[in-house]
Scaffold this motif. Sequence first.
Motif, PDB file in Angstrom:
ATOM      1  N   VAL A 193     -10.779  34.474  86.843  1.00  0.00           N
ATOM      2  CA  VAL A 193     -10.731  35.855  86.381  1.00  0.00           C
ATOM      3  C   VAL A 193      -9.284  36.200  86.058  1.00  0.00           C
ATOM      4  CG1 VAL A 193     -11.226  38.263  86.927  1.00  0.00           C
ATOM      5  CG2 VAL A 193     -12.684  36.452  87.848  1.00  0.00           C
ATOM      6  N   THR A 194      -9.064  36.768  84.867  1.00  0.00           N
ATOM      7  CA  THR A 194      -7.704  37.121  84.452  1.00  0.00           C
ATOM      8  C   THR A 194      -7.618  38.600  84.088  1.00  0.00           C
ATOM      9  OG1 THR A 194      -7.985  36.727  82.077  1.00  0.00           O
ATOM     10  CG2 THR A 194      -7.495  34.809  83.450  1.00  0.00           C
ATOM     11  N   SER A 195      -6.391  39.090  84.020  1.00  0.00           N
ATOM     12  CA  SER A 195      -6.144  40.439  83.511  1.00  0.00           C
ATOM     13  C   SER A 195      -6.125  40.370  81.989  1.00  0.00           C
ATOM     14  CB  SER A 195      -4.809  40.960  84.045  1.00  0.00           C
ATOM     15  OG  SER A 195      -3.753  40.118  83.628  1.00  0.00           O
ATOM     16  N   PHE A 196      -5.895  41.508  81.349  1.00  0.00           N
ATOM     17  CA  PHE A 196      -5.903  41.540  79.881  1.00  0.00           C
ATOM     18  C   PHE A 196      -4.817  40.656  79.272  1.00  0.00           C
ATOM     19  CE2 PHE A 196      -8.127  45.663  80.543  1.00  0.00           C
ATOM     20  CZ  PHE A 196      -9.277  45.361  79.832  1.00  0.00           C
ATOM     21  N   ASP A 197      -3.693  40.488  79.987  1.00  0.00           N
ATOM     22  CA  ASP A 197      -2.604  39.688  79.426  1.00  0.00           C
ATOM     23  C   ASP A 197      -2.701  38.203  79.791  1.00  0.00           C
ATOM     24  OD1 ASP A 197      -1.973  39.697  82.090  1.00  0.00           O
ATOM     25  OD2 ASP A 197       0.070  40.459  81.843  1.00  0.00           O
ATOM     26  N   GLY A 198      -3.846  37.826  80.398  1.00  0.00           N
ATOM     27  CA  GLY A 198      -4.057  36.416  80.699  1.00  0.00           C
ATOM     28  C   GLY A 198      -3.538  35.958  82.051  1.00  0.00           C
ATOM     29  N   THR A 199      -3.122  36.914  82.906  1.00  0.00           N
ATOM     30  CA  THR A 199      -2.643  36.554  84.245  1.00  0.00           C
ATOM     31  C   THR A 199      -3.836  36.334  85.174  1.00  0.00           C
ATOM     32  OG1 THR A 199      -0.638  37.870  83.948  1.00  0.00           O
ATOM     33  CG2 THR A 199      -1.244  37.288  86.204  1.00  0.00           C
ATOM     34  N   ILE A 200      -3.826  35.226  85.879  1.00  0.00           N
ATOM     35  CA  ILE A 200      -4.924  34.910  86.788  1.00  0.00           C
ATOM     36  C   ILE A 200      -4.864  35.827  88.009  1.00  0.00           C
ATOM     37  CG2 ILE A 200      -5.937  33.139  88.281  1.00  0.00           C
ATOM     38  CD1 ILE A 200      -4.856  31.047  86.326  1.00  0.00           C
ATOM     39  N   VAL A 201      -5.976  36.522  88.288  1.00  0.00           N
ATOM     40  CA  VAL A 201      -6.033  37.438  89.415  1.00  0.00           C
ATOM     41  C   VAL A 201      -7.037  36.999  90.479  1.00  0.00           C
ATOM     42  CG1 VAL A 201      -5.267  39.421  88.054  1.00  0.00           C
ATOM     43  CG2 VAL A 201      -7.713  38.914  88.211  1.00  0.00           C
ATOM     44  N   GLU A 202      -7.984  36.134  90.099  1.00  0.00           N
ATOM     45  CA  GLU A 202      -8.962  35.654  91.073  1.00  0.00           C
ATOM     46  C   GLU A 202      -9.632  34.401  90.537  1.00  0.00           C
ATOM     47  OE1 GLU A 202      -9.867  34.959  94.060  1.00  0.00           O
ATOM     48  OE2 GLU A 202      -9.826  37.108  94.564  1.00  0.00           O
ATOM     49  N   ILE A 223      -3.148  31.995  82.229  1.00  0.00           N
ATOM     50  CA  ILE A 223      -4.278  31.120  81.979  1.00  0.00           C
ATOM     51  C   ILE A 223      -3.902  30.010  81.006  1.00  0.00           C
ATOM     52  CG2 ILE A 223      -5.172  32.546  80.098  1.00  0.00           C
ATOM     53  CD1 ILE A 223      -7.247  30.573  82.695  1.00  0.00           C
ATOM     54  N   GLY A 224      -2.944  30.303  80.120  1.00  0.00           N
ATOM     55  CA  GLY A 224      -2.484  29.281  79.168  1.00  0.00           C
ATOM     56  C   GLY A 224      -1.854  28.095  79.879  1.00  0.00           C
ATOM     57  N   SER A 225      -1.115  28.367  80.965  1.00  0.00           N
ATOM     58  CA  SER A 225      -0.500  27.285  81.729  1.00  0.00           C
ATOM     59  C   SER A 225      -1.561  26.406  82.373  1.00  0.00           C
ATOM     60  CB  SER A 225       0.411  27.862  82.819  1.00  0.00           C
ATOM     61  OG  SER A 225       1.447  28.639  82.259  1.00  0.00           O
ATOM     62  N   LEU A 226      -2.646  27.025  82.804  1.00  0.00           N
ATOM     63  CA  LEU A 226      -3.734  26.268  83.409  1.00  0.00           C
ATOM     64  C   LEU A 226      -4.421  25.402  82.353  1.00  0.00           C
ATOM     65  CD1 LEU A 226      -5.237  25.809  86.056  1.00  0.00           C
ATOM     66  CD2 LEU A 226      -6.791  27.667  85.444  1.00  0.00           C
ATOM     67  N   GLU A 227      -4.551  25.956  81.147  1.00  0.00           N
ATOM     68  CA  GLU A 227      -5.159  25.180  80.066  1.00  0.00           C
ATOM     69  C   GLU A 227      -4.274  23.999  79.683  1.00  0.00           C
ATOM     70  OE1 GLU A 227      -5.649  28.124  77.110  1.00  0.00           O
ATOM     71  OE2 GLU A 227      -7.509  28.945  77.933  1.00  0.00           O
ATOM     72  N   GLU A 228      -2.950  24.197  79.678  1.00  0.00           N
ATOM     73  CA  GLU A 228      -2.029  23.104  79.384  1.00  0.00           C
ATOM     74  C   GLU A 228      -2.109  22.023  80.454  1.00  0.00           C
ATOM     75  OE1 GLU A 228       1.768  24.899  79.075  1.00  0.00           O
ATOM     76  OE2 GLU A 228       1.317  25.994  77.213  1.00  0.00           O
ATOM     77  N   HIS A 229      -2.227  22.472  81.690  1.00  0.00           N
ATOM     78  CA  HIS A 229      -2.342  21.531  82.805  1.00  0.00           C
ATOM     79  C   HIS A 229      -3.624  20.711  82.674  1.00  0.00           C
ATOM     80  CE1 HIS A 229      -2.015  19.889  86.827  1.00  0.00           C
ATOM     81  NE2 HIS A 229      -3.196  20.395  87.158  1.00  0.00           N
ATOM     82  N   ALA A 230      -4.715  21.391  82.323  1.00  0.00           N
ATOM     83  CA  ALA A 230      -5.997  20.694  82.156  1.00  0.00           C
ATOM     84  C   ALA A 230      -5.915  19.699  81.007  1.00  0.00           C
ATOM     85  CB  ALA A 230      -7.111  21.713  81.904  1.00  0.00           C
ATOM     86  N   GLN A 231      -5.236  20.097  79.928  1.00  0.00           N
ATOM     87  CA  GLN A 231      -5.106  19.204  78.773  1.00  0.00           C
ATOM     88  C   GLN A 231      -4.296  17.970  79.122  1.00  0.00           C
ATOM     89  OE1 GLN A 231      -6.679  19.686  75.713  1.00  0.00           O
ATOM     90  NE2 GLN A 231      -6.066  17.535  75.523  1.00  0.00           N
ATOM     91  N   SER A 232      -3.245  18.136  79.923  1.00  0.00           N
ATOM     92  CA  SER A 232      -2.417  16.981  80.306  1.00  0.00           C
ATOM     93  C   SER A 232      -3.205  16.017  81.169  1.00  0.00           C
ATOM     94  CB  SER A 232      -1.160  17.468  81.064  1.00  0.00           C
ATOM     95  OG  SER A 232      -1.500  18.071  82.289  1.00  0.00           O
ATOM     96  N   ILE A 233      -4.078  16.575  82.013  1.00  0.00           N
ATOM     97  CA  ILE A 233      -4.930  15.708  82.831  1.00  0.00           C
ATOM     98  C   ILE A 233      -5.894  14.923  81.966  1.00  0.00           C
ATOM     99  CG2 ILE A 233      -6.765  15.713  84.581  1.00  0.00           C
ATOM    100  CD1 ILE A 233      -5.423  18.095  85.888  1.00  0.00           C
ATOM    101  N   LEU A 234      -6.487  15.609  80.983  1.00  0.00           N
ATOM    102  CA  LEU A 234      -7.419  14.938  80.067  1.00  0.00           C
ATOM    103  C   LEU A 234      -6.689  13.862  79.257  1.00  0.00           C
ATOM    104  CD1 LEU A 234      -9.498  17.977  78.732  1.00  0.00           C
ATOM    105  CD2 LEU A 234     -10.259  16.179  80.312  1.00  0.00           C
ATOM    106  N   ASN A 235      -5.461  14.147  78.815  1.00  0.00           N
ATOM    107  CA  ASN A 235      -4.681  13.156  78.074  1.00  0.00           C
ATOM    108  C   ASN A 235      -4.394  11.935  78.921  1.00  0.00           C
ATOM    109  OD1 ASN A 235      -4.654  14.791  75.828  1.00  0.00           O
ATOM    110  ND2 ASN A 235      -2.661  15.714  76.312  1.00  0.00           N
ATOM    111  N   GLY A 236      -4.137  12.184  80.212  1.00  0.00           N
ATOM    112  CA  GLY A 236      -3.862  11.058  81.107  1.00  0.00           C
ATOM    113  C   GLY A 236      -5.092  10.189  81.301  1.00  0.00           C
ATOM    114  N   ILE A 237      -6.239  10.866  81.372  1.00  0.00           N
ATOM    115  CA  ILE A 237      -7.496  10.115  81.548  1.00  0.00           C
ATOM    116  C   ILE A 237      -7.751   9.260  80.307  1.00  0.00           C
ATOM    117  CG2 ILE A 237      -9.992  10.349  81.734  1.00  0.00           C
ATOM    118  CD1 ILE A 237      -9.535  12.869  83.382  1.00  0.00           C
ATOM    119  N   VAL A 238      -7.520   9.822  79.105  1.00  0.00           N
ATOM    120  CA  VAL A 238      -7.733   9.085  77.868  1.00  0.00           C
ATOM    121  C   VAL A 238      -6.781   7.904  77.775  1.00  0.00           C
ATOM    122  CG1 VAL A 238      -7.578   9.210  75.361  1.00  0.00           C
ATOM    123  CG2 VAL A 238      -8.632  11.084  76.639  1.00  0.00           C
TER     124      VAL A 238
END
Length: 241
Positions: A193-202, A223-238
């Motif tokens: 759950v994020t606020s309007f500016d994309g900050t994770i609140v829950e 939330i963008g930082s979390l998406e970047e983190h997820a993408q780096s993990i996926l890149n590592g798996i590939v």
Amino acid sequence: MDEDRSFLEILYNVSRELAASLDLHEVLTRALILSARNLGAERASLIVLDQAGKPMDAVVLYNGDVTSTDTKFIKNVIRTGLAGWVKRNRLPALVTDTHQDERWIDLAYDGKVVRDPKSALCVPVMVKDQLTGMLTLVHPQVDYFNDDHLKLLQAISDIAGIAIYNALLYHDLEKNRNLYKGLFEGVTHPIVVTSFDGTIVEFNRQAREVSGYARRELIGMKIGSLEEHAQSILNGIVTDT
């Protein structure tokens, strides 16, 4: 003027004391003690009703101690006692001599029935035209209570009604919050759950486990930082494959 000042001072102190807690039972206890103390009552009771008009909680003051009471006592009071008359009529009651008033019935306290004549007050606890309860005070002396006592008790009751209403709202809020939390945590998929500016609140437990971050790290993250983190993990798996 001095009497008016004293009256207002009592109400101010009562309001401050009752506003200090959102726990329903604590509010009832404080309201009962403050009422008895300021009007010199020996015994007192406060019954709280739900929206259907049925008793949901009650406290009794006897011999200086405040205790909860059983449903049998409450039902007897409402069915045959002074509080029942107040409940049905939504009016305050001043009894100068309990032996001379058919609205009064002597009930057992701690297994004892005190049948000596007494004086009593009982007022409705109202919130937004809704009957929320009945507050009763008893004094061992006949003709002890008067109209000034009744006026003061009704004013205290009005303050207590607001405090009880707030405590009930808080109780319902906590109940719904716990229900939401249980459902939120029980979902098998990650939820953020994020606020309007994309900050994770829950977020739920699954989201925290998938992200690899600790709770203190996730709260406030974009939330963008979390998406970047997820993408780096996926890149590592590939890359590994």
